[in-house]
Design a protein around this motif. Structure first.
Motif, PDB file in Angstrom:
ATOM      1  N   ASP A 158       1.505   4.931  11.038  1.00 26.09           N
ATOM      2  CA  ASP A 158       1.833   6.365  11.075  1.00 26.09           C
ATOM      3  C   ASP A 158       2.371   6.846   9.734  1.00 26.09           C
ATOM      4  OD1 ASP A 158       0.997   6.522  13.689  1.00 26.09           O
ATOM      5  OD2 ASP A 158       3.020   6.400  14.539  1.00 26.09           O
ATOM      6  N   ALA A 159       3.252   6.053   9.128  1.00 26.81           N
ATOM      7  CA  ALA A 159       3.822   6.426   7.828  1.00 26.81           C
ATOM      8  C   ALA A 159       2.743   6.424   6.750  1.00 26.81           C
ATOM      9  CB  ALA A 159       4.958   5.480   7.451  1.00 26.81           C
ATOM     10  N   ALA A 167       0.495   9.474   7.141  1.00 26.88           N
ATOM     11  CA  ALA A 167       1.138  10.681   6.606  1.00 26.88           C
ATOM     12  C   ALA A 167       1.035  10.719   5.087  1.00 26.88           C
ATOM     13  CB  ALA A 167       2.597  10.741   7.048  1.00 26.88           C
ATOM     14  N   GLN A 168       1.270   9.571   4.433  1.00 25.93           N
ATOM     15  CA  GLN A 168       1.142   9.517   2.973  1.00 25.93           C
ATOM     16  C   GLN A 168      -0.294   9.776   2.543  1.00 25.93           C
ATOM     17  OE1 GLN A 168       2.936   5.544   2.268  1.00 25.93           O
ATOM     18  NE2 GLN A 168       4.022   6.597   0.607  1.00 25.93           N
ATOM     19  N   TRP A 169      -1.241   9.168   3.232  1.00 26.23           N
ATOM     20  CA  TRP A 169      -2.656   9.328   2.893  1.00 26.23           C
ATOM     21  C   TRP A 169      -3.087  10.783   3.027  1.00 26.23           C
ATOM     22  CZ3 TRP A 169      -6.153   7.340   0.081  1.00 26.23           C
ATOM     23  CH2 TRP A 169      -7.514   7.564   0.301  1.00 26.23           C
ATOM     24  N   GLN A 170      -2.684  11.426   4.111  1.00 24.75           N
ATOM     25  CA  GLN A 170      -3.048  12.829   4.317  1.00 24.75           C
ATOM     26  C   GLN A 170      -2.384  13.723   3.270  1.00 24.75           C
ATOM     27  OE1 GLN A 170      -5.520  13.891   6.218  1.00 24.75           O
ATOM     28  NE2 GLN A 170      -5.823  11.745   6.760  1.00 24.75           N
ATOM     29  N   ALA A 171      -1.140  13.409   2.916  1.00 27.74           N
ATOM     30  CA  ALA A 171      -0.462  14.176   1.852  1.00 27.74           C
ATOM     31  C   ALA A 171      -1.205  14.015   0.531  1.00 27.74           C
ATOM     32  CB  ALA A 171       0.993  13.718   1.714  1.00 27.74           C
ATOM     33  N   LEU A 172      -1.655  12.801   0.248  1.00 29.02           N
ATOM     34  CA  LEU A 172      -2.405  12.548  -0.985  1.00 29.02           C
ATOM     35  C   LEU A 172      -3.728  13.302  -0.982  1.00 29.02           C
ATOM     36  CD1 LEU A 172      -2.786  11.126  -3.677  1.00 29.02           C
ATOM     37  CD2 LEU A 172      -3.614   9.124  -2.418  1.00 29.02           C
ATOM     38  N   MET A 210       0.835  -1.196   0.000  1.00 29.18           N
ATOM     39  CA  MET A 210       0.000   0.000   0.000  1.00 29.18           C
ATOM     40  C   MET A 210       0.875   1.253   0.000  1.00 29.18           C
ATOM     41  SD  MET A 210      -3.101   1.316  -0.058  1.00 29.18           S
ATOM     42  CE  MET A 210      -4.337   0.159   0.451  1.00 29.18           C
ATOM     43  N   ALA A 211       1.990   1.219   0.736  1.00 29.95           N
ATOM     44  CA  ALA A 211       2.856   2.398   0.803  1.00 29.95           C
ATOM     45  C   ALA A 211       3.400   2.750  -0.579  1.00 29.95           C
ATOM     46  CB  ALA A 211       3.998   2.167   1.788  1.00 29.95           C
ATOM     47  N   GLY A 212       3.806   1.725  -1.339  1.00 28.71           N
ATOM     48  CA  GLY A 212       4.310   1.970  -2.692  1.00 28.71           C
ATOM     49  C   GLY A 212       3.234   2.535  -3.604  1.00 28.71           C
ATOM     50  N   LEU A 213       2.040   2.036  -3.447  1.00 29.88           N
ATOM     51  CA  LEU A 213       0.904   2.512  -4.231  1.00 29.88           C
ATOM     52  C   LEU A 213       0.598   3.980  -3.920  1.00 29.88           C
ATOM     53  CD1 LEU A 213      -1.278   1.571  -6.230  1.00 29.88           C
ATOM     54  CD2 LEU A 213      -2.650   0.923  -4.265  1.00 29.88           C
ATOM     55  N   LEU A 214       0.609   4.334  -2.648  1.00 26.53           N
ATOM     56  CA  LEU A 214       0.366   5.727  -2.272  1.00 26.53           C
ATOM     57  C   LEU A 214       1.490   6.631  -2.772  1.00 26.53           C
ATOM     58  CD1 LEU A 214      -1.081   5.390   1.352  1.00 26.53           C
ATOM     59  CD2 LEU A 214      -2.319   5.796  -0.786  1.00 26.53           C
ATOM     60  N   THR A 215       2.720   6.143  -2.737  1.00 29.95           N
ATOM     61  CA  THR A 215       3.854   6.923  -3.243  1.00 29.95           C
ATOM     62  C   THR A 215       3.682   7.199  -4.734  1.00 29.95           C
ATOM     63  OG1 THR A 215       5.347   6.019  -1.576  1.00 29.95           O
ATOM     64  CG2 THR A 215       6.369   6.931  -3.546  1.00 29.95           C
ATOM     65  N   GLN A 216       3.314   6.169  -5.503  1.00 34.93           N
ATOM     66  CA  GLN A 216       3.089   6.339  -6.947  1.00 34.93           C
ATOM     67  C   GLN A 216       1.932   7.298  -7.215  1.00 34.93           C
ATOM     68  OE1 GLN A 216       2.368   2.471  -8.587  1.00 34.93           O
ATOM     69  NE2 GLN A 216       4.461   1.751  -8.238  1.00 34.93           N
ATOM     70  N   THR A 217       0.875   7.167  -6.447  1.00 37.33           N
ATOM     71  CA  THR A 217      -0.297   8.025  -6.630  1.00 37.33           C
ATOM     72  C   THR A 217       0.050   9.468  -6.315  1.00 37.33           C
ATOM     73  OG1 THR A 217      -1.728   6.166  -6.040  1.00 37.33           O
ATOM     74  CG2 THR A 217      -2.717   8.357  -5.993  1.00 37.33           C
ATOM     75  N   LEU A 218       0.771   9.682  -5.247  1.00 41.00           N
ATOM     76  CA  LEU A 218       1.168  11.040  -4.872  1.00 41.00           C
ATOM     77  C   LEU A 218       2.066  11.658  -5.944  1.00 41.00           C
ATOM     78  CD1 LEU A 218       0.896  13.240  -2.755  1.00 41.00           C
ATOM     79  CD2 LEU A 218       2.790  12.207  -1.517  1.00 41.00           C
ATOM     80  N   ALA A 219       3.000  10.876  -6.485  1.00 34.89           N
ATOM     81  CA  ALA A 219       3.889  11.379  -7.544  1.00 34.89           C
ATOM     82  C   ALA A 219       3.090  11.758  -8.789  1.00 34.89           C
ATOM     83  CB  ALA A 219       4.955  10.332  -7.878  1.00 34.89           C
TER      84      ALA A 219
END
Length: 149
Positions: free
Chosen positions: A81-82, A85-90, A1-10
């Protein structure tokens, strides 16, 4: 999920840049730049759609329809927590995208109204929806079209 959120945010961050460039092109009436920007925007939107489908698969389609599903998923993760943070940034990036997109729409509408006003002057046609005191639309005077003057 973290990688997916990173890709989505980018992808969202790149889309924000593209929408900003599109907005400047609209404001500057730079029609030559728009086709490439629109193409890139469509590619990014397709990528975001694909990433969203992947996120929904991870959550389960039924759970993904529930707004609290992501929060529940995050709460159950060891690295919650990490992920939070990614979800809120997205979510913040998505709000910014919405604002930029709405501003671009306002620019397009303003340009459309200015074009309509210019056309009405050039053609001698009143495009206003005004009425006289008797409730009737005013007639057009004996004037000539400016395009024939």
């Amino acid at each position: 999920m973290a990688g997916l959120l990173t890709q989505t945010l980018a992808a969202c961050e790149e889309l924000t840049v593209v929408l900003g460039d599109e907005q400047r092109s609209i404001a500057d009436a730079d029609g030559d730049a728009l086709p490439a920007l629109i193409q890139r925007k469509l590619e990014l939107l397709q990528q975001l759609e694909s990433l969203e489908q992947d996120r929904r698969r991870l959550l389960g389609h039924e759970a993904a329809a529930n707004e609290g599903a992501m929060q529940a998923f995050i709460a159950g993760c060891a690295r919650g927590d990490a992920l939070e943070a990614q979800w809120q940034a997205l979510l913040g990036q998505l709000r910014q995208l919405q604002a930029v997109n709405e501003a671009s729409g306002a620019l397009i509408n303003r340009g459309l109204h200015q074009t309509e006003a210019s056309l009405s002057v050039l053609t001698g046609r009143d495009r206003q929806n005004t009425y006289e005191s008797g409730g009737q639309r005013p007639g057009y005077g004996p004037g000539r079209e400016l395009s024939r003057a």
